[in-house]
Design an enzyme around this catalytic site. Structure first.
Site, PDB file in Angstrom:
ATOM      1  N   LYS A 111       0.833  -1.210   0.000  1.00 43.74           N
ATOM      2  CA  LYS A 111       0.000   0.000   0.000  1.00 43.74           C
ATOM      3  C   LYS A 111       0.865   1.258   0.000  1.00 43.74           C
ATOM      4  CE  LYS A 111      -4.375  -1.172  -0.178  1.00 43.74           C
ATOM      5  NZ  LYS A 111      -4.258  -2.420  -0.905  1.00 43.74           N
ATOM      6  N   LYS A 194      -2.480 -12.616  -9.364  1.00 47.20           N
ATOM      7  CA  LYS A 194      -3.648 -12.423  -8.492  1.00 47.20           C
ATOM      8  C   LYS A 194      -4.768 -11.655  -9.191  1.00 47.20           C
ATOM      9  CE  LYS A 194      -5.271 -10.656  -4.172  1.00 47.20           C
ATOM     10  NZ  LYS A 194      -5.207  -9.541  -3.291  1.00 47.20           N
ATOM     11  N   LYS A 197      -9.637  -6.663  -7.240  1.00 48.77           N
ATOM     12  CA  LYS A 197     -10.840  -5.855  -7.499  1.00 48.77           C
ATOM     13  C   LYS A 197     -10.572  -4.667  -8.401  1.00 48.77           C
ATOM     14  CE  LYS A 197     -13.235  -6.883  -3.268  1.00 48.77           C
ATOM     15  NZ  LYS A 197     -12.992  -6.646  -1.867  1.00 48.77           N
TER      16      LYS A 197
HETATM   17  P1  TYM Z   1     -10.532  -8.613   0.457  1.00 50.28           P
HETATM   18  O1  TYM Z   1     -11.765  -7.812   0.434  1.00 50.28           O
HETATM   19  O2  TYM Z   1      -9.343  -8.130  -0.265  1.00 50.28           O
HETATM   20  O3  TYM Z   1     -10.828 -10.079  -0.077  1.00 50.28           O
HETATM   21  C1  TYM Z   1     -11.836 -10.870   0.521  1.00 50.28           C
HETATM   22  C2  TYM Z   1     -11.443 -12.328   0.512  1.00 50.28           C
HETATM   23  O4  TYM Z   1     -11.197 -12.758  -0.827  1.00 50.28           O
HETATM   24  C3  TYM Z   1      -9.913 -13.363  -0.897  1.00 50.28           C
HETATM   25  N1  TYM Z   1      -9.315 -13.080  -2.201  1.00 50.28           N
HETATM   26  C4  TYM Z   1      -8.771 -14.023  -2.984  1.00 50.28           C
HETATM   27  N2  TYM Z   1      -8.647 -15.347  -2.800  1.00 50.28           N
HETATM   28  C5  TYM Z   1      -8.076 -16.048  -3.806  1.00 50.28           C
HETATM   29  N3  TYM Z   1      -7.623 -15.487  -4.971  1.00 50.28           N
HETATM   30  C6  TYM Z   1      -7.735 -14.149  -5.181  1.00 50.28           C
HETATM   31  N4  TYM Z   1      -7.305 -13.611  -6.307  1.00 50.28           N
HETATM   32  C7  TYM Z   1      -8.334 -13.359  -4.156  1.00 50.28           C
HETATM   33  N5  TYM Z   1      -8.598 -12.042  -4.018  1.00 50.28           N
HETATM   34  C8  TYM Z   1      -9.196 -11.885  -2.814  1.00 50.28           C
HETATM   35  C9  TYM Z   1      -9.107 -12.732   0.224  1.00 50.28           C
HETATM   36  O5  TYM Z   1      -8.028 -13.564   0.604  1.00 50.28           O
HETATM   37  C10 TYM Z   1     -10.151 -12.610   1.298  1.00 50.28           C
HETATM   38  O6  TYM Z   1     -10.278 -13.828   1.990  1.00 50.28           O
HETATM   39  N6  TYM Z   1      -8.417  -8.066   4.891  1.00 50.28           N
HETATM   40  C11 TYM Z   1      -9.515  -8.708   4.205  1.00 50.28           C
HETATM   41  C12 TYM Z   1     -10.883  -8.377   4.790  1.00 50.28           C
HETATM   42  C13 TYM Z   1     -10.973  -8.698   6.235  1.00 50.28           C
HETATM   43  C14 TYM Z   1     -11.002  -9.986   6.816  1.00 50.28           C
HETATM   44  C15 TYM Z   1     -11.059  -9.775   8.235  1.00 50.28           C
HETATM   45  C16 TYM Z   1     -10.986 -11.273   6.304  1.00 50.28           C
HETATM   46  C17 TYM Z   1     -11.017  -7.777   7.228  1.00 50.28           C
HETATM   47  N7  TYM Z   1     -11.060  -8.419   8.452  1.00 50.28           N
HETATM   48  C18 TYM Z   1     -11.111 -10.837   9.114  1.00 50.28           C
HETATM   49  C19 TYM Z   1     -11.046 -12.345   7.200  1.00 50.28           C
HETATM   50  C20 TYM Z   1     -11.087 -12.116   8.594  1.00 50.28           C
HETATM   51  C21 TYM Z   1      -9.467  -8.245   2.765  1.00 50.28           C
HETATM   52  O7  TYM Z   1      -8.893  -7.264   2.425  1.00 50.28           O
HETATM   53  O8  TYM Z   1     -10.181  -8.993   1.953  1.00 50.28           O
END
Ligand code: TYM
Length: 326
Positions: A111, A194, A197
């Site tokens: 970031k 990867k 979004k």
């Molecule tokens: P975020 O919003 O980036 O993504 C949500 C979930 O999707 C998974 N993910 C992926 N898995 C496989 N391949 C990909 N290309 C891919 N892109 C995204 C992420 O690993 C995630 O599981 N920090 C977290 C949100 C969060 C969270 C938490 C998750 C906040 N507090 C507590 C679990 C527990 C995040 O940014 O997710």
């Protein structure tokens, strides 16, 4: 019964990576465990300080979760900001989180590179807020994609440190979870490892069939194999990784063999992949469209989720305050 928790930031529609990394595993576990699934709207402020569309994004993610099969009767589906106890735990955990370890976190370093003019304290302490999300329900298992592995490691560090500091055995050690398999990372269509979004390389669950076809037909490929069983470039590995998730094992095997004996035609593979992705996304998209207009239902789900999550969070924060000495 184990406690399972998963979450997602409301910063865009759900894509295949989100689904296969986090949602699918959660859906599979929701009926046998105490399950929490939440929308991490506080977290989205670390990158979106002016969230004009915050409520709309939260609603969209709620719709998408439900359409993916999260059952609000069994699982607790809630919005992070409806549970302010999380913020209190975040504060407590921050008192025992050190600058060095937070600065070393890979997502923080990313970031800093991506938004050098907005390196805020929320970004630095992103892992403690995430730990608070997980520990507020004392979760055992956290279905996430591979990119969250380090955050889970940090959560265990904070949990253990809390226990040690106060001489208790209060927090458990939550584990990143994918049914005893390695955590998954769904790659992008542009050759990168990867799907993300905001990177323009994603297939969203809400994409219309024609959009999916166009995206996949445009996916990056090379000139094709020239030697039997040759090593695959990243963009080809990517197509096979996505195919492995959405297509039948026979289809995967067919194109895998075709690559290995140099008879593959990428156009055919992409056409098949597009149809299989569409077949996978269509029922989810149809449910999204159905649920999205039902505001009353959505508000009810949100309210029930907040009540259930609140009860669990209040219990934790009461006990934590007591342990700390308040
Ligand atoms: P975020 O919003 O980036 O993504 C949500 C979930 O999707 C998974 N993910 C992926 N898995 C496989 N391949 C990909 N290309 C891919 N892109 C995204 C992420 O690993 C995630 O599981 N920090 C977290 C949100 C969060 C969270 C938490 C998750 C906040 N507090 C507590 C679990 C527990 C995040 O940014 O997710």
């Amino acid at each position: 019964m184990e406690t399972v928790l998963s979450g997602i930031r409301p910063t865009g529609n759900l894509h295949l990576g989100n689904y296969f990394g986090a949602v699918k595993n959660f859906v599979k576990m929701q009926h046998e465990n105490r399950c929490f699934f939440f929308i991490a709207d506080y977290h989205s402020l670390t990158t979106h300080p002016h969230p004009d569309n915050l409520q709309q994004s939260v609603k969209q993610i709620l719709v998408e979760y439900l359409a993916c099969g999260i059952d609000p009767q069994t699982a607790t589906l809630y919005v992070q900001s409806d549970i302010p106890e999380t913020v209190e735990l975040y504060l407590f955990l921050n008192m025992n989180a050190y600058l060095g370890e937070l600065e070393r976190c890979a997502s923080f370093k990313d970031k800093v590179r991506q938004q050098p003019n907005n390196v805020n304290a929320g970004l630095l302490t992103y892992p403690t807020l995430m730990a608070a999300d997980i520990l507020i329900h004392n979760a055992d298992k956290v279905p996430v994609g591979k990119d969250q592995e380090q955050h889970l490691e940090m959560t265990r560090t904070f949990a253990n440190r809390f226990n040690k500091t106060y001489g208790v055995n209060y927090f458990k050690e939550p584990k990143a979870y994918n049914f005893n398999q390695d955590l998954i990372k769904i790659p992008g269509l542009d050759g990168s490892t990867k799907m993300g979004k905001s990177t323009g390389n994603a297939i969203y669950l809400i994409d219309e069939p024609e959009v999916i076809r166009k995206k996949i037909m445009k996916a990056k490929t090379d000139m094709g194999p020239t030697m039997e069983n040759q090593q695959r470039p990243q963009e080809i590995i990517n197509l096979f990784t996505i195919m492995e998730q959405v297509s039948s094992p026979d289809t995967f095997q067919y194109f895998n063999d075709a690559y290995n004996n140099c008879s593959i035609r990428y156009g055919d593979m992409k056409k098949q992949l597009a149809e299989d992705v569409i077949h996978f996304c269509e029922p989810i998209r149809a449910r999204m469209l159905e649920i999205a207009s039902n505001n009353e239902y959505l508000q009810k789900i949100r309210k029930i989720g907040a009540e259930k999550a609140h009860e669990s969070a209040q219990k934790t924060i009461r006990e934590v305050r007591k342990i700390i000495g308040f």
